[in-house]
Motif scaffolding. Structure first.
Motif, PDB file in Angstrom:
ATOM      1  N   MET A   1       9.052   0.849 -19.828  1.00 41.39           N
ATOM      2  CA  MET A   1       9.486   1.049 -18.805  1.00 41.39           C
ATOM      3  C   MET A   1       9.120   0.359 -17.517  1.00 41.39           C
ATOM      4  SD  MET A   1       6.701   4.228 -18.031  1.00 41.39           S
ATOM      5  CE  MET A   1       7.674   3.821 -16.107  1.00 41.39           C
ATOM      6  N   ASP A   2       9.799   0.123 -16.782  1.00 42.48           N
ATOM      7  CA  ASP A   2       9.656  -0.345 -15.550  1.00 42.48           C
ATOM      8  C   ASP A   2       9.109  -1.983 -15.929  1.00 42.48           C
ATOM      9  OD1 ASP A   2       8.540  -1.112 -12.934  1.00 42.48           O
ATOM     10  OD2 ASP A   2       6.707  -0.010 -12.778  1.00 42.48           O
ATOM     11  N   TRP A   3      10.260  -2.671 -16.295  1.00 44.46           N
ATOM     12  CA  TRP A   3      10.019  -4.255 -16.747  1.00 44.46           C
ATOM     13  C   TRP A   3       9.723  -4.942 -16.005  1.00 44.46           C
ATOM     14  CZ3 TRP A   3       9.514  -5.712 -22.056  1.00 44.46           C
ATOM     15  CH2 TRP A   3       9.544  -5.468 -22.895  1.00 44.46           C
ATOM     16  N   GLN A   4       9.709  -4.451 -14.099  1.00 46.55           N
ATOM     17  CA  GLN A   4       9.634  -5.539 -13.603  1.00 46.55           C
ATOM     18  C   GLN A   4       8.486  -6.289 -13.450  1.00 46.55           C
ATOM     19  OE1 GLN A   4      10.298  -3.720  -9.661  1.00 46.55           O
ATOM     20  NE2 GLN A   4      11.306  -2.193 -11.124  1.00 46.55           N
ATOM     21  N   HIS A   5       7.339  -5.182 -14.263  1.00 48.68           N
ATOM     22  CA  HIS A   5       5.735  -5.038 -13.671  1.00 48.68           C
ATOM     23  C   HIS A   5       4.713  -5.066 -14.645  1.00 48.68           C
ATOM     24  CE1 HIS A   5       3.187  -2.293 -11.199  1.00 48.68           C
ATOM     25  NE2 HIS A   5       2.223  -2.485 -12.518  1.00 48.68           N
ATOM     26  N   VAL A   6       4.113  -6.032 -13.380  1.00 44.58           N
ATOM     27  CA  VAL A   6       2.451  -6.567 -14.628  1.00 44.58           C
ATOM     28  C   VAL A   6       2.097  -5.999 -14.360  1.00 44.58           C
ATOM     29  CG1 VAL A   6       2.987  -9.138 -13.523  1.00 44.58           C
ATOM     30  CG2 VAL A   6       1.449  -8.337 -15.830  1.00 44.58           C
TER      31      VAL A   6
ATOM     32  N   ILE B   1       2.595  -7.836  -9.803  1.00 49.69           N
ATOM     33  CA  ILE B   1       3.617  -8.737  -8.760  1.00 49.69           C
ATOM     34  C   ILE B   1       4.517  -7.802 -10.094  1.00 49.69           C
ATOM     35  CG2 ILE B   1       4.417 -10.479  -9.341  1.00 49.69           C
ATOM     36  CD1 ILE B   1       1.361 -11.477  -9.636  1.00 49.69           C
ATOM     37  N   ASP B   2       5.902  -8.065  -9.132  1.00 49.52           N
ATOM     38  CA  ASP B   2       6.895  -7.252  -9.655  1.00 49.52           C
ATOM     39  C   ASP B   2       7.931  -8.427  -9.916  1.00 49.52           C
ATOM     40  OD1 ASP B   2       6.308  -4.609  -9.943  1.00 49.52           O
ATOM     41  OD2 ASP B   2       7.276  -3.487  -8.085  1.00 49.52           O
ATOM     42  N   PHE B   3       8.713  -8.872 -10.585  1.00 47.58           N
ATOM     43  CA  PHE B   3      10.286  -9.683 -11.458  1.00 47.58           C
ATOM     44  C   PHE B   3      11.308  -9.107 -11.568  1.00 47.58           C
ATOM     45  CE2 PHE B   3       6.177 -11.550 -12.785  1.00 47.58           C
ATOM     46  CZ  PHE B   3       5.230 -13.220 -12.356  1.00 47.58           C
TER      47      PHE B   3
ATOM     48  N   VAL C   1       0.664  -1.331  -0.026  1.00 45.98           N
ATOM     49  CA  VAL C   1       0.051  -0.149   0.126  1.00 45.98           C
ATOM     50  C   VAL C   1       0.922   1.475  -0.242  1.00 45.98           C
ATOM     51  CG1 VAL C   1      -1.650   1.197   1.003  1.00 45.98           C
ATOM     52  CG2 VAL C   1      -1.871  -1.209   1.157  1.00 45.98           C
ATOM     53  N   ARG C   2       1.568   1.939  -1.256  1.00 44.41           N
ATOM     54  CA  ARG C   2       2.402   2.929  -1.405  1.00 44.41           C
ATOM     55  C   ARG C   2       1.692   3.546  -2.567  1.00 44.41           C
ATOM     56  NH1 ARG C   2       5.470   1.614  -5.866  1.00 44.41           N
ATOM     57  NH2 ARG C   2       5.604  -0.365  -6.037  1.00 44.41           N
ATOM     58  N   LYS C   3       1.846   4.630  -3.032  1.00 41.20           N
ATOM     59  CA  LYS C   3       1.890   5.496  -4.133  1.00 41.20           C
ATOM     60  C   LYS C   3       2.763   4.635  -5.188  1.00 41.20           C
ATOM     61  CE  LYS C   3      -0.635   8.894  -1.413  1.00 41.20           C
ATOM     62  NZ  LYS C   3      -0.482   9.867  -1.443  1.00 41.20           N
TER      63      LYS C   3
ATOM     64  N   THR D   1      -0.336   0.454  -8.097  1.00 45.97           N
ATOM     65  CA  THR D   1      -1.588  -1.071  -8.580  1.00 45.97           C
ATOM     66  C   THR D   1      -1.058  -1.421  -7.486  1.00 45.97           C
ATOM     67  OG1 THR D   1      -0.391  -1.478 -10.539  1.00 45.97           O
ATOM     68  CG2 THR D   1      -2.279  -0.501 -10.446  1.00 45.97           C
ATOM     69  N   HIS D   2      -0.043  -1.355  -6.781  1.00 48.04           N
ATOM     70  CA  HIS D   2       0.284  -2.842  -5.818  1.00 48.04           C
ATOM     71  C   HIS D   2      -0.761  -2.195  -4.234  1.00 48.04           C
ATOM     72  CE1 HIS D   2       3.865  -4.417  -8.114  1.00 48.04           C
ATOM     73  NE2 HIS D   2       4.050  -3.423  -8.435  1.00 48.04           N
ATOM     74  N   ALA D   3      -0.949  -1.354  -4.871  1.00 46.29           N
ATOM     75  CA  ALA D   3      -1.939  -1.191  -3.066  1.00 46.29           C
ATOM     76  C   ALA D   3      -3.181  -2.243  -2.972  1.00 46.29           C
ATOM     77  CB  ALA D   3      -1.746   1.248  -3.492  1.00 46.29           C
TER      78      ALA D   3
END
Ligand SMILES: [Zn+2]
Length: 283
Positions: A273-278, A229-231, A211-213, A222-224
């Motif tokens: 950008m942010d290739w870790q993120h789906v 999910i980050d890889f 739960v963060r900005k 969206t993680h909030a």
């Protein structure tokens, strides 16, 4: 049903004269060596030797289909739409003389649960891909940040990216995303070998619920909601493009397609950008 129907594999292997064990639906050394023998005979163009037993069993069914002139596409050990179609044809052949059941009821017995396609979309049903909400509608759709969570059990063990000694077998995710993400992880586990998963960082967990900005922003991440999910975050940093990010490698395309087939959005693929993120949200 957690694996392809092993008894069916045994019956087909017996039909090929390669299996002399019991038709017991239990995969032991006799079954596995018959699978190898059948692949050696029927799938000469495929390098299957290092695949998991699970993947080989799917491959052998695909090869058997081909030998029966049922088109199941390439022999890759992965259940895609063409293999499902072949299973349908096969099932109907097997049921000759009987009233066929609606095909999904019969066919899906042959398909492990985590590989089954999503049920047909029903209008207004929130589970389906085109229905993931836009980012501005997240609270309306998912509820309050940090709520409605459940645990997703991984089909393969991951490691915390910043502390690889810490293993992770389950993590918290929004309950509306759970089934979809579980299907994707199942496909990743089945398509990629353990070595490949390590090479590409699919085993490095960078977080889901948090739960963060947004980093560098004022709106909520969206993680909030536990819907992203980050890889492998260390090798796929926020502002890195495809020139630096590891998850842009060609071998990772299938990984992203598994997510995209469920309607998830890769910021790498969409925005470079942010290739870790789906995430289970549209932009
Ligand atoms: Zn993220």
């Amino acid at each position: 049903m957690t694996a392809i129907n092993i008894k069916t594999v045994q019956i087909e292997l017996q039909g090929l004269g390669l299996y002399k064990g019991a038709l017991d639906g239990i995969s032991g050394p006799l079954t596995e060596s018959a699978v190898d023998a059948a692949l050696t005979k029927l799938a000469t163009e495929v390098i299957w030797q290092r695949w998991s037993n699970f993947r080989k069993r799917i491959a052998v069914i695909q090869a058997v289909f081909r030998s029966k002139e049922i088109d199941s596409g390439i022999v890759d050990g992965f259940v895609g739409p063409q293999t499902l179609h072949a299973l349908e044809v096969y099932q109907h052949l097997k049921l000759t003389g009987k009233e066929p059941e609606p095909w999904r009821d019969g066919i899906l017995d042959y398909v492990p649960e985590h590989l089954r396609p999503p049920q047909k979309s029903v209008k207004g049903d929130p589970i389906y891909k085109s229905d993931w909400p836009r980012q501005r509608d997240l609270t309306k759709y998912y509820g309050a940040r940090g709520k409605n969570q459940t645990l997703l059990t991984l089909p393969y063990t991951m490691k915390i990216a910043w502390n690889k000694a810490q293993l992770i077998r389950k993590f918290s995710i929004h309950e509306k995303c759970h089934d979809s993400a579980a299907r994707v992880f199942g496909r990743i586990a089945s398509h990629y070998s353990p070595e490949e998963r390590v090479t590409h960082g699919f085993d490095l967990f960078g977080g889901c619920l948090n739960v963060r900005k947004m980093r560098g922003g004022s709106s909520w991440s969206t993680h909030a909601w536990g819907i992203a999910i980050d890889f492998d975050p260390i090798r796929n940093q926020l502002r890195w493009g495809r020139d630096r990010a590891y998850l842009d490698e060609p071998e990772c395309v299938q990984f992203w397609k598994f997510w995209e087939e469920e309607g998830w959005l890769s910021l790498g693929r969409a925005r470079n950008m942010d290739w870790q993120h789906v995430q289970a949200a549209r932009l």
